[in-house]
Design a protein around this motif. Sequence first.
Motif, PDB file in Angstrom:
ATOM      1  N   ASN A 134      39.453  34.438  37.278  1.00 53.63           N
ATOM      2  CA  ASN A 134      40.462  33.390  37.364  1.00 53.63           C
ATOM      3  C   ASN A 134      41.794  33.935  37.842  1.00 53.63           C
ATOM      4  N   ALA A 135      42.196  35.055  37.261  1.00 57.11           N
ATOM      5  CA  ALA A 135      43.484  35.645  37.604  1.00 57.11           C
ATOM      6  C   ALA A 135      43.459  37.131  37.310  1.00 57.11           C
ATOM      7  N   THR A 167      51.031  33.142  42.893  1.00 54.38           N
ATOM      8  CA  THR A 167      51.590  34.334  42.260  1.00 54.38           C
ATOM      9  C   THR A 167      52.727  33.983  41.309  1.00 54.38           C
ATOM     10  N   THR A 173      46.450  34.267  40.990  1.00 51.36           N
ATOM     11  CA  THR A 173      45.221  33.535  40.714  1.00 51.36           C
ATOM     12  C   THR A 173      44.229  33.720  41.854  1.00 51.36           C
TER      13      THR A 173
END
Length: 123
Positions: free
Chosen positions: A32-33, A57, A52
């Motif tokens: 996801n990130a 960002t 992500t």
Amino acid sequence: QVQLVESGGGLVQPGGSLRLSCAASGSIFSINAMGWYRQAPGNERELVAAITSGGITNSADSVKGRFTISRDNAENTVYLQMNFLKPEDTAVYYCNARLNTVVDGVGKFLEVWGQGTLVTVSS
């Protein structure tokens, strides 16, 4: 099991640059990130920058205009380009990933941390 392997830390003079890399490996369904945190002696761990899977960002005000986070989704790798480094950037930098894995056929969310890499900015 998922692992994050960081590289790129070291000693640099004020005004210099470094590039950190972090590669995620293991049983990963999706990420996801990914992001970078840092912890200086006597301080709490703080967010430096995150990105992500869609490329959105977020970064700390203290590094805006100097640090750039980027990501290679195909390689499950995140980078942190650090320019115009200052002595106050000295810290251990930790990679972080928030991802989905599958365990015994069941989806599971994981938050994983790297082992940390030391960045020292000093003349």
